[in-house]
Design a protein around this motif. Structure first.
Motif, PDB file in Angstrom:
ATOM      1  N   TRP A 242     -27.734 -58.519  -9.553  1.00 14.83           N
ATOM      2  CA  TRP A 242     -29.201 -58.122 -10.028  1.00 14.83           C
ATOM      3  C   TRP A 242     -30.245 -59.160  -9.291  1.00 14.83           C
ATOM      4  O   TRP A 242     -30.957 -58.914  -8.688  1.00 14.83           O
ATOM      5  CB  TRP A 242     -29.417 -57.749 -11.543  1.00 14.83           C
ATOM      6  CG  TRP A 242     -30.737 -57.681 -11.894  1.00 14.83           C
ATOM      7  CD1 TRP A 242     -31.452 -56.649 -12.028  1.00 14.83           C
ATOM      8  CD2 TRP A 242     -31.675 -58.798 -12.283  1.00 14.83           C
ATOM      9  NE1 TRP A 242     -32.814 -56.813 -12.209  1.00 14.83           N
ATOM     10  CE2 TRP A 242     -33.128 -58.032 -12.591  1.00 14.83           C
ATOM     11  CE3 TRP A 242     -31.598 -59.964 -12.553  1.00 14.83           C
ATOM     12  CZ2 TRP A 242     -34.155 -58.997 -12.991  1.00 14.83           C
ATOM     13  CZ3 TRP A 242     -32.457 -60.818 -12.736  1.00 14.83           C
ATOM     14  CH2 TRP A 242     -33.873 -60.200 -13.446  1.00 14.83           C
ATOM     15  N   GLN A 246     -33.246 -58.604  -6.563  1.00 20.48           N
ATOM     16  CA  GLN A 246     -34.574 -58.979  -6.719  1.00 20.48           C
ATOM     17  C   GLN A 246     -35.186 -59.967  -5.939  1.00 20.48           C
ATOM     18  O   GLN A 246     -36.307 -60.225  -6.185  1.00 20.48           O
ATOM     19  CB  GLN A 246     -34.600 -59.053  -8.341  1.00 20.48           C
ATOM     20  CG  GLN A 246     -34.172 -57.869  -9.135  1.00 20.48           C
ATOM     21  CD  GLN A 246     -34.796 -56.613  -8.904  1.00 20.48           C
ATOM     22  OE1 GLN A 246     -36.232 -56.698  -8.748  1.00 20.48           O
ATOM     23  NE2 GLN A 246     -34.229 -55.629  -8.765  1.00 20.48           N
ATOM     24  N   PRO A 299     -38.151 -59.726 -20.370  1.00 23.02           N
ATOM     25  CA  PRO A 299     -37.066 -58.947 -20.463  1.00 23.02           C
ATOM     26  C   PRO A 299     -35.805 -59.550 -20.580  1.00 23.02           C
ATOM     27  O   PRO A 299     -35.669 -61.027 -20.188  1.00 23.02           O
ATOM     28  CB  PRO A 299     -36.911 -58.282 -18.918  1.00 23.02           C
ATOM     29  CG  PRO A 299     -38.223 -58.429 -18.487  1.00 23.02           C
ATOM     30  CD  PRO A 299     -38.878 -59.595 -19.097  1.00 23.02           C
ATOM     31  N   ARG A 324     -30.451 -54.320 -26.259  1.00 26.65           N
ATOM     32  CA  ARG A 324     -30.434 -55.488 -25.437  1.00 26.65           C
ATOM     33  C   ARG A 324     -29.013 -56.151 -25.719  1.00 26.65           C
ATOM     34  O   ARG A 324     -28.841 -57.141 -24.988  1.00 26.65           O
ATOM     35  CB  ARG A 324     -31.732 -56.500 -26.007  1.00 26.65           C
ATOM     36  CG  ARG A 324     -32.891 -56.003 -25.805  1.00 26.65           C
ATOM     37  CD  ARG A 324     -33.316 -56.063 -24.411  1.00 26.65           C
ATOM     38  NE  ARG A 324     -34.642 -55.651 -24.081  1.00 26.65           N
ATOM     39  CZ  ARG A 324     -35.435 -55.384 -22.909  1.00 26.65           C
ATOM     40  NH1 ARG A 324     -34.622 -56.165 -21.940  1.00 26.65           N
ATOM     41  NH2 ARG A 324     -36.342 -54.730 -22.846  1.00 26.65           N
ATOM     42  N   ALA A 333     -26.141 -50.301 -14.207  1.00 24.14           N
ATOM     43  CA  ALA A 333     -27.609 -49.801 -13.858  1.00 24.14           C
ATOM     44  C   ALA A 333     -28.403 -50.067 -15.186  1.00 24.14           C
ATOM     45  O   ALA A 333     -29.636 -50.397 -15.091  1.00 24.14           O
ATOM     46  CB  ALA A 333     -27.606 -48.620 -13.539  1.00 24.14           C
ATOM     47  N   GLU A 334     -27.743 -49.896 -16.517  1.00 21.09           N
ATOM     48  CA  GLU A 334     -28.570 -50.344 -17.655  1.00 21.09           C
ATOM     49  C   GLU A 334     -28.842 -51.599 -17.733  1.00 21.09           C
ATOM     50  O   GLU A 334     -29.892 -52.042 -18.195  1.00 21.09           O
ATOM     51  CB  GLU A 334     -27.462 -49.683 -18.694  1.00 21.09           C
ATOM     52  CG  GLU A 334     -28.341 -50.013 -20.181  1.00 21.09           C
ATOM     53  CD  GLU A 334     -29.570 -49.259 -20.464  1.00 21.09           C
ATOM     54  OE1 GLU A 334     -30.313 -49.784 -21.256  1.00 21.09           O
ATOM     55  OE2 GLU A 334     -30.006 -48.458 -19.558  1.00 21.09           O
ATOM     56  N   HIS A 336     -29.284 -53.896 -15.271  1.00 13.76           N
ATOM     57  CA  HIS A 336     -30.414 -54.069 -14.328  1.00 13.76           C
ATOM     58  C   HIS A 336     -31.773 -53.728 -14.966  1.00 13.76           C
ATOM     59  O   HIS A 336     -32.727 -54.037 -14.650  1.00 13.76           O
ATOM     60  CB  HIS A 336     -29.912 -53.360 -12.985  1.00 13.76           C
ATOM     61  CG  HIS A 336     -29.015 -53.909 -12.379  1.00 13.76           C
ATOM     62  ND1 HIS A 336     -28.428 -53.453 -11.302  1.00 13.76           N
ATOM     63  CD2 HIS A 336     -27.844 -54.864 -12.830  1.00 13.76           C
ATOM     64  CE1 HIS A 336     -27.271 -54.098 -10.844  1.00 13.76           C
ATOM     65  NE2 HIS A 336     -27.142 -55.112 -11.739  1.00 13.76           N
ATOM     66  N   ARG A 337     -31.539 -52.475 -15.638  1.00  9.53           N
ATOM     67  CA  ARG A 337     -32.954 -51.975 -16.024  1.00  9.53           C
ATOM     68  C   ARG A 337     -33.481 -52.805 -17.311  1.00  9.53           C
ATOM     69  O   ARG A 337     -34.736 -53.054 -17.236  1.00  9.53           O
ATOM     70  CB  ARG A 337     -32.696 -50.470 -16.761  1.00  9.53           C
ATOM     71  CG  ARG A 337     -34.049 -49.911 -17.178  1.00  9.53           C
ATOM     72  CD  ARG A 337     -33.700 -48.480 -17.673  1.00  9.53           C
ATOM     73  NE  ARG A 337     -32.966 -48.745 -19.087  1.00  9.53           N
ATOM     74  CZ  ARG A 337     -33.705 -49.021 -20.143  1.00  9.53           C
ATOM     75  NH1 ARG A 337     -35.161 -49.101 -20.180  1.00  9.53           N
ATOM     76  NH2 ARG A 337     -33.268 -49.172 -21.416  1.00  9.53           N
ATOM     77  N   LEU A 338     -32.522 -53.367 -18.151  1.00  5.99           N
ATOM     78  CA  LEU A 338     -33.071 -54.121 -19.174  1.00  5.99           C
ATOM     79  C   LEU A 338     -33.456 -55.291 -18.591  1.00  5.99           C
ATOM     80  O   LEU A 338     -34.667 -55.867 -19.307  1.00  5.99           O
ATOM     81  CB  LEU A 338     -31.884 -54.380 -20.249  1.00  5.99           C
ATOM     82  CG  LEU A 338     -31.537 -53.164 -21.073  1.00  5.99           C
ATOM     83  CD1 LEU A 338     -29.851 -53.622 -21.588  1.00  5.99           C
ATOM     84  CD2 LEU A 338     -32.437 -52.861 -22.047  1.00  5.99           C
ATOM     85  N   ALA A 340     -35.220 -55.744 -16.105  1.00  9.77           N
ATOM     86  CA  ALA A 340     -36.490 -55.496 -15.370  1.00  9.77           C
ATOM     87  C   ALA A 340     -37.508 -54.953 -16.538  1.00  9.77           C
ATOM     88  O   ALA A 340     -38.730 -54.886 -16.113  1.00  9.77           O
ATOM     89  CB  ALA A 340     -36.299 -54.497 -14.244  1.00  9.77           C
ATOM     90  N   THR A 341     -37.168 -54.888 -17.567  1.00  6.51           N
ATOM     91  CA  THR A 341     -38.050 -54.261 -18.639  1.00  6.51           C
ATOM     92  C   THR A 341     -38.300 -55.091 -19.701  1.00  6.51           C
ATOM     93  O   THR A 341     -37.423 -55.623 -20.432  1.00  6.51           O
ATOM     94  CB  THR A 341     -37.298 -52.820 -19.309  1.00  6.51           C
ATOM     95  OG1 THR A 341     -36.973 -52.037 -18.135  1.00  6.51           O
ATOM     96  CG2 THR A 341     -38.398 -52.192 -20.020  1.00  6.51           C
TER      97      THR A 341
END
Length: 367
Positions: A242, A246, A299, A324, A333-334, A336-338, A340-341
């Motif tokens: 990740w 980024q 995040p 979390r 993917a989850e 990675h989403r966490l 970024a959020t």
């Protein structure tokens, strides 16, 4: 009761002793101690940390500070950096309001206080490797008309194990009792029949001191922070991919993690707070790693070890952030989403609710 009348009452009562793990070479221990005394001072109280001493505990703390990732031993270079970290902690701890030093095993020599607050941290953890089972943390021998716990925790000591009658009797002696996690709630309730209040860790309750302002003097490229050690390979690999995608560097603070781009082993507690404030995201398996990510609205993902699971799980549950906590079954993917959020507004709203609840407890306990 208004704040002004609280301050007048506090001045009349005099000193408050705070009994906690203030001397540990650990970012969370330092900051929860400092936030507690500075928070009490902001309310008009006169707090000081009860500065107990024990040679055995000091040596154990130093061994852990210089060799934190055993059985993997620190290199000589790493030990030099850890030495700088220890010196930063010693300097920072000495700047906090400390009582005259007294022996850990002679609590009667601590002196008299108008109130003594035991906590936060895992002060009641009977399985703690060097402070476990020390009667002082249960209030034994303390000279005060008012014995209070604030955010006390049993840490890794499970509520399913129970405690014997001796420790239960000591808990019954507290004039007011609160805990910071559900595991500790059930241990207190099951052993004493009392319903302890659930309150926030001092860093979340009194965040002003710990919320460093991002600076411009560090000159670092954008980075995500790694805090902890012993991460499972599935998580370190996922976070590494990740970060690369980024264009972020991975900075490991306080402990060595080979998958990170940079090892900041010498960082003291003040630098730690600044590093969190300036980071883009955090990967952690420590309780206060989660706390500092929340303080700064960062995040984060966490995969706590068995030793820290009770603390992390119950915090996440209390504030609505259980998603979390990730494991080997969590989709990449989850994760990675966490990363970024940032935490959702409802998480901060829940923290604000618990902050008010915690303030009510303190006002009542110290009235």
């Amino acid at each position: 009761m208004t704040i002004s009348s609280e301050k007048r009452s506090a001045a009349a009562r005099g000193r408050i002793g705070v009994l906690t793990f203030h001397k540990c070479i650990n970012y969370g221990s330092y900051w929860q101690s400092r936030c507690m005394v500075e928070g009490l001072r902001s309310l008009g109280y006169q707090p000081e940390l009860l500065d107990y001493h024990c040679d055995d505990a000091t040596w154990a703390e130093m061994r852990c500070a210089f060799q934190p990732t055993l059985p993997t031993r620190s290199s000589r270079g790493e030990m030099r950096d850890y030495g700088k970290k220890v010196r930063s902690f010693v300097e920072a701890i000495s700047a906090m309001p400390l009582s005259p030093r007294f022996p850990l095993h002679e609590p009667d020599r601590a002196g008299s206080y108008d109130a003594i607050i035991v906590g936060s941290d895992e002060v009641w953890n009977l399985a703690h490797p060097w402070y476990g089972g020390k009667p002082i943390f249960y209030g034994v021998g303390m000279e005060t008309p008012r014995l209070i716990s604030y955010a006390g925790s049993f840490g890794s000591y499970s509520c399913h194990w129970g405690i014997d009658e001796y420790w239960a009797e000591q808990l019954k002696g507290f004039d007011a009792i609160s805990v910071r996690d559900e595991n500790s709630y059930w241990l207190v309730r099951g052993s004493t029949g009392r319903e302890p209040d659930l309150v926030l860790d001092p860093c979340l309750q009194f965040p002003a001191a710990a919320q460093a302002q991002p600076g411009t003097d560090m000159g670092r490229e954008p980075y995500a922070l790694v805090y902890g050690h012993g991460f499972p390979e599935w998580l370190s690999d996922t976070v590494r991919r990740w970060a690369d995608a980024q264009g972020l560097r991975l900075l490991s603070v306080g402990y060595r993690n080979g998958f990170a781009d940079e090892q900041l082993l010498s960082a003291g507690p003040i630098e730690f707070a600044r590093l969190v404030a300036e980071s883009s995201a955090m990967m952690t398996n420590f309780f206060h790693g989660c706390v500092f990510a929340l303080l700064n609205g960062k995040p984060f993902v966490t995969a706590p070890s068995e030793y820290r699971m009770n603390k992390v799980r119950d915090l996440a549950l209390a504030i609505g952030a259980s998603h979390r906590i990730v494991d080997a079954e969590t989709d990449h993917a989850e994760i990675h989403r966490l990363l970024a959020t940032p935490p959702l507004p409802r998480v901060q709203e829940r923290i604000a609710e618990l902050r008010e609840q915690s303030s009510d407890y303190l006002r009542s306990a110290l009235a």
